[in-house]
Design a protein around this motif. Sequence first.
Motif, short mmCIF file in Angstrom:
data_model
loop_
_atom_site.label_atom_id
_atom_site.label_comp_id
_atom_site.label_asym_id
_atom_site.label_seq_id
_atom_site.Cartn_x
_atom_site.Cartn_y
_atom_site.Cartn_z
N ASP A 83 -3.82 -46.18 -22.99
CA ASP A 83 -3.85 -44.80 -23.50
C ASP A 83 -2.96 -43.86 -22.70
OD1 ASP A 83 -5.46 -44.94 -21.24
OD2 ASP A 83 -6.87 -43.44 -21.97
N PHE A 84 -2.03 -44.41 -21.89
CA PHE A 84 -1.19 -43.55 -21.05
C PHE A 84 -0.42 -42.52 -21.86
CE2 PHE A 84 2.97 -42.67 -19.11
CZ PHE A 84 2.56 -42.08 -17.93
N ASN A 85 0.20 -42.96 -22.96
CA ASN A 85 1.04 -42.04 -23.75
C ASN A 85 0.23 -40.99 -24.49
OD1 ASN A 85 3.45 -43.30 -22.98
ND2 ASN A 85 3.26 -44.83 -24.61
N ASP A 86 -1.04 -41.31 -24.78
CA ASP A 86 -1.88 -40.39 -25.56
C ASP A 86 -2.84 -39.58 -24.70
OD1 ASP A 86 -0.74 -41.40 -27.96
OD2 ASP A 86 -2.13 -43.09 -27.90
N PHE A 87 -2.91 -39.90 -23.41
CA PHE A 87 -3.91 -39.27 -22.56
C PHE A 87 -3.62 -37.79 -22.32
CE2 PHE A 87 -5.14 -37.90 -18.26
CZ PHE A 87 -6.52 -38.02 -18.37
N ALA A 88 -4.66 -36.98 -22.42
CA ALA A 88 -4.59 -35.56 -22.07
C ALA A 88 -5.75 -35.25 -21.14
CB ALA A 88 -4.67 -34.68 -23.32
N PRO A 89 -5.49 -34.61 -20.00
CA PRO A 89 -6.57 -34.35 -19.05
C PRO A 89 -7.55 -33.32 -19.59
CG PRO A 89 -4.58 -33.22 -18.38
CD PRO A 89 -4.21 -34.07 -19.55
N PRO A 90 -8.81 -33.35 -19.13
CA PRO A 90 -9.76 -32.30 -19.52
C PRO A 90 -9.25 -30.93 -19.09
CG PRO A 90 -10.87 -34.13 -18.41
CD PRO A 90 -9.41 -34.35 -18.24
N ARG A 91 -9.56 -29.92 -19.84
CA ARG A 91 -9.06 -28.58 -19.53
C ARG A 91 -9.56 -28.08 -18.18
NH1 ARG A 91 -9.59 -24.52 -24.51
NH2 ARG A 91 -8.40 -23.29 -22.99
N ASP A 92 -10.74 -28.56 -17.77
CA ASP A 92 -11.33 -28.06 -16.52
C ASP A 92 -11.20 -29.05 -15.37
OD1 ASP A 92 -12.97 -29.92 -17.70
OD2 ASP A 92 -14.85 -28.86 -17.27
N LEU A 93 -10.34 -30.07 -15.50
CA LEU A 93 -10.20 -31.05 -14.43
C LEU A 93 -8.73 -31.48 -14.33
CD1 LEU A 93 -12.00 -32.66 -12.38
CD2 LEU A 93 -11.84 -34.58 -13.99
N PRO A 94 -7.97 -30.91 -13.39
CA PRO A 94 -6.56 -31.29 -13.25
C PRO A 94 -6.40 -32.77 -12.88
CG PRO A 94 -7.07 -29.32 -11.97
CD PRO A 94 -8.37 -29.88 -12.43
N VAL A 95 -5.32 -33.38 -13.38
CA VAL A 95 -5.05 -34.79 -13.11
C VAL A 95 -3.58 -34.95 -12.72
CG1 VAL A 95 -4.96 -37.13 -14.08
CG2 VAL A 95 -6.83 -35.59 -14.73
N VAL A 96 -3.34 -35.70 -11.65
CA VAL A 96 -2.00 -36.11 -11.24
C VAL A 96 -1.94 -37.62 -11.29
CG1 VAL A 96 -0.36 -36.23 -9.32
CG2 VAL A 96 -1.56 -34.09 -9.80
N ILE A 97 -0.86 -38.16 -11.87
CA ILE A 97 -0.74 -39.61 -12.00
C ILE A 97 0.43 -40.09 -11.15
CG2 ILE A 97 -0.45 -41.55 -13.59
CD1 ILE A 97 -1.45 -39.77 -15.84
N ILE A 98 0.18 -41.09 -10.31
CA ILE A 98 1.25 -41.75 -9.57
C ILE A 98 1.73 -42.88 -10.46
CG2 ILE A 98 1.83 -43.08 -7.50
CD1 ILE A 98 -0.26 -41.45 -6.00
N SER A 99 2.88 -42.67 -11.07
CA SER A 99 3.34 -43.57 -12.13
C SER A 99 4.86 -43.59 -12.18
CB SER A 99 2.78 -43.08 -13.48
OG SER A 99 3.45 -43.68 -14.57
N GLU A 100 5.41 -44.75 -12.54
CA GLU A 100 6.85 -44.88 -12.74
C GLU A 100 7.30 -44.06 -13.94
OE1 GLU A 100 10.84 -46.59 -12.48
OE2 GLU A 100 9.22 -46.06 -11.12
N ASP A 101 6.45 -43.95 -14.94
CA ASP A 101 6.81 -43.22 -16.16
C ASP A 101 6.26 -41.80 -16.11
OD1 ASP A 101 7.94 -45.55 -17.39
OD2 ASP A 101 5.90 -46.26 -17.68
N PRO A 102 7.03 -40.80 -16.54
CA PRO A 102 6.51 -39.43 -16.61
C PRO A 102 5.52 -39.29 -17.76
CG PRO A 102 8.73 -39.53 -17.51
CD PRO A 102 8.44 -40.89 -16.95
N SER A 103 4.58 -38.36 -17.60
CA SER A 103 3.59 -38.07 -18.63
C SER A 103 3.92 -36.71 -19.25
CB SER A 103 2.19 -38.04 -18.03
OG SER A 103 1.27 -37.43 -18.90
N ASP A 104 3.66 -36.58 -20.55
CA ASP A 104 3.90 -35.31 -21.23
C ASP A 104 2.78 -34.31 -20.98
OD1 ASP A 104 6.27 -36.16 -22.34
OD2 ASP A 104 5.31 -36.98 -24.13
N THR A 105 1.67 -34.78 -20.39
CA THR A 105 0.51 -33.89 -20.23
C THR A 105 0.04 -33.74 -18.79
OG1 THR A 105 -0.99 -35.76 -20.65
CG2 THR A 105 -0.34 -34.41 -22.55
N CYS A 106 0.50 -34.61 -17.89
CA CYS A 106 0.07 -34.57 -16.49
C CYS A 106 1.27 -34.57 -15.56
CB CYS A 106 -0.79 -35.79 -16.14
SG CYS A 106 -2.31 -35.95 -17.08
#
Length: 337
Positions: A135-158
Amino acid sequence: MERTSTVSMQDVAREAGVSPQTVSRVANGSDAVRPETRRRVEAAMTKLGYRPNYAARALKHGRFKDIGVVMFNIASFGNSRILKGIAMAANASGYAITIHMMGKDRERTLTAAVERMKQLPVDGVIVVMEEHLPDFNDFAPPRDLPVVIISEDPSDTCATVDADQHGCSTAIVDYLLSKGHRTVYHIAGPSTSRAAQSRAQGWRDALEQLGLRIPPTYVGDWDADSGYQAGLALAHDPECTAIYAANDQMAYGAILGLRAGGRRVPEDVSVVGVDDSLVGMVPRLDLTTMRMKFDEIGLEAFSMLKRQCEGGRVPVGVKTVIPTELVERGSVRDLAD
């Protein structure tokens, strides 16, 4: 005699000879306290067994001063160093960390991991995404919980951060070709690893771009034994004069395998690894490698998350890249010499 009553902030203030407001500032990690006063208050806290009420702190300030870290594997060199960087940055900022290990069940998704963390008293979450999640491409973080991902690919939402896994491979191939080698063999990491996939793709892309022969890939498991077996096999390939292994353990194993098969390093075969993980473990280390700055990845991930937890913004849709560094030792020969 065992203390049965709860130690209050007023008790600590009396013991330290300061006001309750000063004790509160120390408990909340404020910088507005003189160092000698802070030490006196902390000594009083230790003596009396005072424990700050973190739930009350969260109600007052809107934060728990705790972040969640989601990991697949805490034992690997890269992940342990990333965690060290996160922990150092968190400690310096007065934050604690809570670790959640990703399970192997059907709920192995970003959404499930973040929802699990959301049930805990954390202000935000860092996900060390060692493997691809569906679900990496579709994942959106909760509005009240910031998320940072250590990933080779950039995310459109995090916000995302990592080393340039693909770029480090192209740089290694270019480096070996500049030494006069006609092509470069590759010992890849396991196919489940995103880093291994990106490093293998970078190796392949670099050779394809120059129209060079792409040798068969040898797939290892990050351990030195798998590198040894690959090196032993490659010792019998007279076309093999340069090897790029996806981590230093496999590179070191490959050197031993080559030597067991009658080939010299670097006189007959040059070898380069990635990560610089063997410093302090292997005496008289002579392996040329591309150093990954895992500590800095962890530091940057925490900085990005803290900024969001405290009301700031960070860019999404692009990856923050932590540069790698070529460390030249003695495992590569310049064929022109």
